[in-house]
Design a protein around this motif. Structure first.
Motif, short mmCIF file in Angstrom:
data_model
loop_
_atom_site.label_atom_id
_atom_site.label_comp_id
_atom_site.label_asym_id
_atom_site.label_seq_id
_atom_site.Cartn_x
_atom_site.Cartn_y
_atom_site.Cartn_z
N ARG A 384 0.81 -1.22 0.00
CA ARG A 384 0.00 0.00 0.00
C ARG A 384 0.84 1.26 0.00
O ARG A 384 0.38 2.32 -0.43
CB ARG A 384 -0.95 -0.01 1.20
CG ARG A 384 -0.27 -0.01 2.53
CD ARG A 384 -1.25 -0.24 3.68
NE ARG A 384 -0.54 -0.42 4.93
CZ ARG A 384 -0.19 0.57 5.74
NH1 ARG A 384 -0.53 1.80 5.44
NH2 ARG A 384 0.47 0.33 6.84
N THR A 385 2.09 1.19 0.48
CA THR A 385 2.97 2.37 0.43
C THR A 385 3.94 2.30 -0.74
O THR A 385 4.90 3.08 -0.80
CB THR A 385 3.76 2.50 1.75
OG1 THR A 385 4.56 1.34 1.93
CG2 THR A 385 2.82 2.68 2.92
N GLN A 487 -1.21 -0.83 -5.34
CA GLN A 487 -1.16 0.00 -4.13
C GLN A 487 -2.57 0.40 -3.68
O GLN A 487 -2.88 0.37 -2.48
CB GLN A 487 -0.32 1.25 -4.39
CG GLN A 487 1.15 0.95 -4.59
CD GLN A 487 1.97 2.21 -4.75
OE1 GLN A 487 2.00 3.05 -3.86
NE2 GLN A 487 2.63 2.36 -5.90
N ARG A 491 -4.36 -0.47 -0.16
CA ARG A 491 -4.82 0.60 0.73
C ARG A 491 -6.29 0.44 1.08
O ARG A 491 -6.70 0.69 2.22
CB ARG A 491 -4.56 1.97 0.10
CG ARG A 491 -3.09 2.32 -0.03
CD ARG A 491 -2.86 3.83 -0.18
NE ARG A 491 -3.58 4.40 -1.31
CZ ARG A 491 -3.09 4.53 -2.55
NH1 ARG A 491 -1.87 4.07 -2.82
NH2 ARG A 491 -3.81 5.08 -3.50
N TYR A 494 -6.53 -2.24 3.60
CA TYR A 494 -5.99 -1.80 4.89
C TYR A 494 -6.98 -0.89 5.61
O TYR A 494 -7.20 -1.03 6.83
CB TYR A 494 -4.67 -1.07 4.65
CG TYR A 494 -3.98 -0.62 5.92
CD1 TYR A 494 -3.34 -1.54 6.75
CD2 TYR A 494 -3.94 0.72 6.27
CE1 TYR A 494 -2.69 -1.13 7.90
CE2 TYR A 494 -3.29 1.15 7.42
CZ TYR A 494 -2.67 0.21 8.24
OH TYR A 494 -2.03 0.62 9.39
N SER A 572 -6.15 4.89 8.65
CA SER A 572 -6.69 4.49 7.35
C SER A 572 -6.12 5.30 6.18
O SER A 572 -6.30 4.91 5.02
CB SER A 572 -8.22 4.62 7.36
OG SER A 572 -8.78 3.81 8.37
N SER A 574 -3.06 5.52 5.49
CA SER A 574 -1.84 4.82 5.04
C SER A 574 -0.64 5.76 4.98
O SER A 574 0.18 5.70 4.06
CB SER A 574 -2.05 4.15 3.67
OG SER A 574 -2.88 3.02 3.79
N ARG A 576 2.93 6.63 5.93
CA ARG A 576 4.06 5.78 6.29
C ARG A 576 4.47 6.02 7.75
O ARG A 576 4.59 7.16 8.19
CB ARG A 576 5.24 6.05 5.35
CG ARG A 576 6.34 5.01 5.42
CD ARG A 576 7.43 5.32 4.43
NE ARG A 576 8.52 4.35 4.49
CZ ARG A 576 9.70 4.51 3.90
NH1 ARG A 576 9.94 5.59 3.19
NH2 ARG A 576 10.63 3.60 4.02
#
Length: 758
Positions: A384-385, A487, A491, A494, A572, A574, A576
């Motif tokens: 996701r990052t 990604q 996300r 997540y 939420s 995301s 870092r």
């Protein structure tokens, strides 16, 4: 049970399979003994179980030479090509192995056999099964005489020389009036690396560019059996040569290199611990109960475990097995099961032994957490990052109770460090709920067809060139954060997770479906979804074009998620480095998304639990236009952006650190954490001298033991409720402090809590 077959009726294919299995098992035993196994314990157990099944049906094949009738592997004869072998030494009494059980039915069958032989009077001693190297230690007149490996049960390797480097093995025994030191006593135990020391050893080997050890048991076996006498001879020779050369030049460098190797080997030996679990030969001393042997061992100054328990029946045995099945990783060393013994020594003698195992004991083996399998390919996943992570694609294998096909390899440097090639047979580990991980290759099984992994230069999902986020980063990333489908998918998954908005109806499949249908361009669109948009997503529509039950449930979940507290909204996004802990700290200190967005880097870093790295990451995230647009879209859709402090909740835990362990009836783990934080306290996951209280629920494990050791006040669930409502002064009156949970004066507990708060 299968009926035995007449010896004349053994089919040729069965004889051939028996012979093949026997040879394979003997080969594996040799490799195991010399710390170079090519199969896991579980795979070895399967081979042995198959052989036992054949011999149960075809009894003619059960000969004294069969692996089922032997213990361990024979000691290599001098000149047999095993450089590390030591001279042989005979044990005073035979060292046996243990029969294995893999289910509660197996334990029940064993207990029924015991009852048939000795009646109903047996009680059971249960103890964790240490996954180490079996050793035999003889003391004569209280002084160490020999240290030996198990070998074939009758003869082991005499590794006494190495005992001087292992502090856990006392050179001389002490004694008490109740347990005086016998004239001769033979101690049985397991030598093993504690988990932390094993990791330290591997970290050192990685720094030196040496191959990593696969597990603590095999590495411990190799370390304990190394020829330190030869290393010493080599060191003395190198020193003499350097002295002759005037301690200069190549001779001095060679000596320093040999000295470094010697010191590393000596240090690794001293990292090992010993867990004693039995007594063989004993002169001038006897015991009535196996449990009594542990008291004697401790009285003599030997390291015996304090975890064994004497229990009255099979229900209690199963309870012990279940407890350590859940808490096996709370122990400082690796265990692979539980040993169950008849406690009464007179009943042990009645039951006797087979050629390889006592009838009065059995080992319950937990499902394997470490297996070997074929590594078919190495691919990459984009997180996701944007981080690109290699993972192994393997032949499916069952480990820790579930079938595994993929396992993480972390990054390209880690693949290289572990020396893994595509096509290797690899060692795979899955401890508890941890993501499966490839530990390393079984290099002995390579056939030359293996090939190296090459990290891709472009994102496999969107084709963007990959690069490190900053110079010097180990990880490489896809910089196409907004549009990269991998990604975005990660996300969405997540933000719907338990640490984020906790949107039950938006799992992995739903996230992919929303992206593929084009109704979500980025996560900012999630809370703007309505029924008409969801009808464009095949996953959420039925054949009539109407929303399915899951579609209606997703809309309902999204409405409820808008009311989640600010810290969950932050998680939420995301950002870092911003996980639940940092998000709670920021939300608690600043109170609104606007305040967090406008705060300076210094203000963010000054928040307790945040610091400069997280602060920089937050400022960097909010500097991106499309990131701010996500927040604006969520706010417009009604997502909560301000935390209103509930003045009715008392701030009873200001300055206190509370650890919750075990299961509580009235609180989930998240509920308990929320309750602590809402009252101004800090919810910690580890116990230290700074901990104010430990709340111990059912099946509390090592954290409770640590609290007792450090004399941190311990509360039960009722005491926890008092702490939440009335604060530490009232709760302290209900706390237990110190050894075994015994109560100390309330003033002492209050002082302990006050010290921790300061």
């Amino acid at each position: 049970m299968t009926e035995p077959v007449d010896s004349n009726d053994v089919p040729t294919q069965v004889r051939e399979r028996h012979a093949t299995l026997s040879q394979e098992i003997e080969d594996h035993r040799q490799r195991y003994y010399f710390a170079t196994p090519t199969v896991s314990d579980a795979e070895f157990d399967q081979l042995m179980h198959e052989l036992e099944g054949i011999e149960e049906q075809y009894t003619e094949l059960r000969t004294p030479d069969s692996p089922t009738q032997k213990v361990g592997a024979p000691v290599a004869e001098p000149g047999a090509g095993v450089e590390a072998s030591w001279p042989p030494v005979e044990h005073l009494e035979r060292m046996l192995s243990l029969d294995n059980a893999f289910s509660s039915d197996d334990i029940a069958e064993w207990a029924a056999r015991v009852e048939r032989e000795v009646g109903t009077g047996a009680r059971y001693l249960c103890e964790p099964k240490v996954d180490g190297l079996a050793v035999d230690i003889v003391y004569r007149d209280g002084r160490l005489a020999t240290l030996a490996t198990r070998g074939d049960g009758r003869t082991g390797e005499d590794i006494t020389y190495n005992a001087q480097f292992v502090d856990a093995i006392p050179n001389e025994l002490t004694g008490t009036d109740e347990f005086p030191v016998p004239s001769v006593v033979e101690i049985r135990g397991e030598a093993v690396f504690p988990t932390a020391e094993f990791e330290a050893v591997n970290a050192e080997r990685a720094d030196l560019g040496l191959p990593l050890f696969a597990n603590a048991r095999n590495s411990g076996a190799g370390v304990l059996r190394q020829r330190m006498d030869r290393r010493r001879e080599k060191l003395d020779a190198a020193k003499a040569k350097a002295d002759a050369a005037g301690n200069e030049g190549r001779s001095q460098l060679a000596y320093e290199r040999v000295l470094e190797e010697y010191e590393r080997a000596r240090r690794n030996l001293n990292r090992m611990i010993l867990v004693c679990h039995g007594i063989g030969r004993r002169d001038g001393f006897d015991i009535r109960f196996q449990s009594e042997a542990y008291e004697a061992l401790r009285a003599w100054g030997l390291p015996a475990s304090d975890r064994p328990q004497v229990v009255p029946d099979l229900d209690a045995v199963q309870g012990f097995i279940d407890h350590y099945g859940q808490h096996r990783h709370d122990i400082e060393f690796e265990i692979d099961g539980v040993v169950v013994k008849v406690d009464q020594v007179d009943l042990q003698r009645q039951l006797g032994s087979t050629s390889r195992a006592p009838r009065w004991a059995i080992a319950f083996k937990y499902p394997p957490e470490e297996v070997t399998t074929k590594l078919i390919d190495i691919r990459v996943n984009v997180g996701r990052t944007g981080r690109v992570t290699p993972y192994g694609v393997m032949e499916p294998v069952k480990v820790a109770g579930s079938t595994v096909e993929n396992a993480t390899l972390h990054n390209a440097s880690e693949v290289k460090r572990k020396g893994v090639l595509i096509g290797d047979t690899v060692v795979l580990r899955k401890a508890g709920d941890v993501i499966p991980e490839i530990l390393g290759p079984v290099a002995e099984l390579r056939d030359g067809s293996e090939r190296e992994f090459v990290m891709p230069s472009e994102c496999p999902a969107c084709g963007t060139p990959l690069a490190p986020a900053k110079e010097g980063d180990v990880d490489i990333r896809c910089p196409n954060s907004r549009s990269c489908p991998s990604q975005l998918r990660e996300r969405l998954f997540y933000l719907a997770g338990r640490s984020g908005f906790d949107i039950e109806a938006m799992g992995w499949e739903a996230g992919i479906a929303l992206i593929d249908a084009g109704v979500v361009a980025d996560e900012g669109d999630v809370f703007g979804l309505d029924a008409d948009q969801l009808k464009q997503v095949p996953l959420f529509t039925n054949t009539d074009g109407e929303l399915t039950v899951n579609g209606r449930r997703l809309l309902d979940n999204l409405r409820k998620a808008k009311e989640q507290p600010l810290w969950r909204v932050l998680v939420s996004l995301s950002i870092r480095h911003v996980g639940p802990t940092a998000a709670r700290a920021l939300a608690g200190a600043l109170g609104s998304m606007e305040a967090i967005r406008e705060a300076s880097e210094e203000e963010l870093a000054g928040t307790d639990g945040v610091g400069p790295t997280i602060a920089a990451s937050v400022k960097e995230w909010f500097a991106v236009d499309w990131h701010q647009a996500i927040v604006d879209k969520w706010a417009a859709a009604g997502v909560r952006m301000v935390d209103e402090r509930d003045e009715s909740t008392p701030r009873t835990l200001e300055g206190l650190t509370v650890v919750v362990t075990g299961s509580l009836q009235g609180f989930s783990r998240d509920d308990a954490k929320e309750a602590i934080l809402a009252r101004g306290g800090k919810a910690s996951g580890s116990v230290s001298k700074k901990t104010s209280f430990v709340v111990a629920g059912e099946n509390a494990g090592s954290k409770h033991d640590k609290a007792v050791e450090l004399k941190v006040p311990v509360l039960d669930e009722d005491g926890f409720r008092v702490l939440l409502e009335s604060g530490p002064e009232e709760a302290t009156k209900l706390a237990r402090v110190g050894e075994g949970g015994s109560e100390e004066p309330a003033d002492d507990a209050a002082e302990a809590a006050g010290d921790a708060a300061e």
